[in-house]
Enzyme design. Structure first.
Site, PDB file in Angstrom:
ATOM      1  N   CYS A  42      46.504  13.303  35.998  1.00  0.00           N
ATOM      2  CA  CYS A  42      46.000  11.946  36.243  1.00  0.00           C
ATOM      3  C   CYS A  42      44.829  11.594  35.337  1.00  0.00           C
ATOM      4  O   CYS A  42      44.381  10.448  35.323  1.00  0.00           O
ATOM      5  CB  CYS A  42      45.562  11.782  37.700  1.00  0.00           C
ATOM      6  N   TYR A  72      40.326   9.025  40.751  1.00  0.00           N
ATOM      7  CA  TYR A  72      40.664  10.455  40.889  1.00  0.00           C
ATOM      8  C   TYR A  72      40.760  11.102  39.501  1.00  0.00           C
ATOM      9  O   TYR A  72      40.227  12.187  39.258  1.00  0.00           O
ATOM     10  CB  TYR A  72      41.989  10.557  41.655  1.00  0.00           C
ATOM     11  N   ASN A  79      52.001  17.277  39.197  1.00  0.00           N
ATOM     12  CA  ASN A  79      52.857  17.152  40.402  1.00  0.00           C
ATOM     13  C   ASN A  79      53.447  18.474  40.879  1.00  0.00           C
ATOM     14  O   ASN A  79      54.614  18.780  40.604  1.00  0.00           O
ATOM     15  CB  ASN A  79      54.023  16.188  40.145  1.00  0.00           C
ATOM     16  N   LYS A  98      53.077  13.746  48.541  1.00  0.00           N
ATOM     17  CA  LYS A  98      53.514  13.343  47.205  1.00  0.00           C
ATOM     18  C   LYS A  98      54.995  12.995  47.237  1.00  0.00           C
ATOM     19  O   LYS A  98      55.693  13.298  48.199  1.00  0.00           O
ATOM     20  CB  LYS A  98      53.314  14.487  46.214  1.00  0.00           C
ATOM     21  N   ALA A  99      55.486  12.438  46.095  1.00  0.00           N
ATOM     22  CA  ALA A  99      56.860  11.931  46.051  1.00  0.00           C
ATOM     23  C   ALA A  99      57.931  12.946  46.484  1.00  0.00           C
ATOM     24  O   ALA A  99      58.774  12.608  47.327  1.00  0.00           O
ATOM     25  CB  ALA A  99      57.167  11.382  44.662  1.00  0.00           C
ATOM     26  N   GLN A 142      60.289   4.481  37.389  1.00  0.00           N
ATOM     27  CA  GLN A 142      59.122   5.217  36.885  1.00  0.00           C
ATOM     28  C   GLN A 142      59.483   6.703  36.807  1.00  0.00           C
ATOM     29  O   GLN A 142      60.219   7.199  37.652  1.00  0.00           O
ATOM     30  CB  GLN A 142      57.876   4.959  37.759  1.00  0.00           C
TER      31      GLN A 142
END
Ligand code: NAD
Length: 320
Positions: free
Chosen positions: A120, A149, A178, A192-193, A218
């Protein structure tokens, strides 16, 4: 016997790291605001404490540990980081922890200290094209992370590097991309995803639907927890300070991630796209540097990691 301190040992990566270090024969002290949610810690000693408090840090980091792993941070998935509501807390809490920990690590002359940064911190302007994001380590500047963040991570990377330059502190810095796997948060807003999608698919009836934030085009890459730990340990054993990406370079769209999860689950579901916090358009780990410096990079196919994670999440969802 080598002694390690794991800060953030009650969290997802920290609790797995404690387990890994124990397997390798370390004596481990863990510290966190909370004990691990989904398993009993394997740490030899576990201290529940707030690392924003310098006194707590002093009592925890009280000796020249061979290795310190600083993973504690105020963090969460897109639903936590990108809404803007937690910006002040994220910056203040995580920066305070890092300011405390790096200073004490230096005072006690620890053998090595690992800091977990994040993808990030990469500039948003290099991540607008979902098919060609640039996340090579040297693309970090001019800095323009898309979240506070990410800015805190960048600040703290520089903090650790300055202690390395000025005081000779032996630091290692990785930028995680991730990380997912069993025993990660899967409900409640900080997930998270991959965990969120596994939960949604596990909850859905066959021929039903799941909701996905945005158009699902995305892109991201997702790294299974065991490979993350392998990268961390290899970095610690190497002479390379970093920062280096620890991530998968198997980039997929969020729609594709949902499809893979449905295949694993054996369910055929519709995807409803709804508005939600998104982050950058595309992101992928560039593994050129890690291959060069550590002669290694992650290789487990995404689907394998999703299988193990789905199995763990669906058991929990279907037992509640
Ligand atoms: P996590 O939220 O599960 O773990 C972080 C832990 O830090 C939590 O258990 C939390 O209680 C603890 N913590 C927060 N504030 C604290 C405080 N004041 N005092 C003591 N403990 C405190 O997150 P994670 O996924 O295990 O991430 C570990 C590290 O890796 C974090 O620094 C995170 O920013 C970084 N990271 C993770 C990912 C990922 O995909 N999981 C990606 C990039 C970077």
């Amino acid at each position: 016997m080598k002694k390690a301190l794991v800060a953030g040992a009650g969290g997802f990566i920290g609790s797995h790291l404690v387990r890994r270090l124990k397997k390798e024969g370390y004596w481990v002290r863990g510290v966190d605001l909370k004990k691990p949610e989904f398993s009993i810690t394997e740490a030899d000693e576990f201290i529940v404490g707030d690392l924003r408090d310098f006194g707590v840090c002093r009592s925890v980091l009280d000796q020249p540990f061979n290795e310190v792993y600083q993973l504690a941070a105020d963090m969460g998935g897109a639903g936590y980081i990108f809404t803007g509501e937690h910006d002040a807390d994220v910056m203040h809490n995580s920066a305070t922890i890092n300011l405390n920990m790096v200073d004490l690590a230096n005072k006690h002359k620890v053998g090595k200290i690992f800091y977990s940064s994040s993808a990030c911190m990469y500039p948003a302007y290099n991540q607008e094209d979902p098919d060609n994001p640039n996340c090579s380590e040297d693309s970090a500047y001019p800095a323009a992370p898309d979240s506070e963040y990410g800015w805190e991570k960048l600040f703290s990377e520089r903090l650790y590097l300055s202690y390395s330059r000025n005081y000779g502190l032996n630091v290692r810095i990785a930028r995680f991309h991730n990380i997912f796997g069993p025993e990660g948060t899967y409900v409640g807003g900080k997930e998270k995803a991959p965990a969120a999608i596994c939960r949604k698919v596990a909850e859905a009836k066959d021929k039903g639907f799941i909701e996905i934030w945005g158009d699902g085009n995305q892109t991201r890459s997702f790294l299974y927890i065991d490979e993350c730990l392998e990268g961390v340990r290899r970095l610690m054993e190497s002479d390379f300070i970093g920062p280096v990406n620890i991530g998968s370079d198997e980039m997929v769209s969020i729609n594709k991630l949902a499809q893979i999860t449905m295949e694993v689950a054996g369910k055929n579901l519709e995807i409803n796209h709804i508005p939600g916090p998104l982050g950058v358009r595309g992101r992928n780990s560039d593994n050129t540097l890690i291959k060069e410096k550590l002669d290694w990079s992650p290789s487990l196919p995404l689907k394998e990691g999703i299988k193990k994670t789905y199995e763990w999440i669906s058991l929990r969802v279907n037992n509640t």
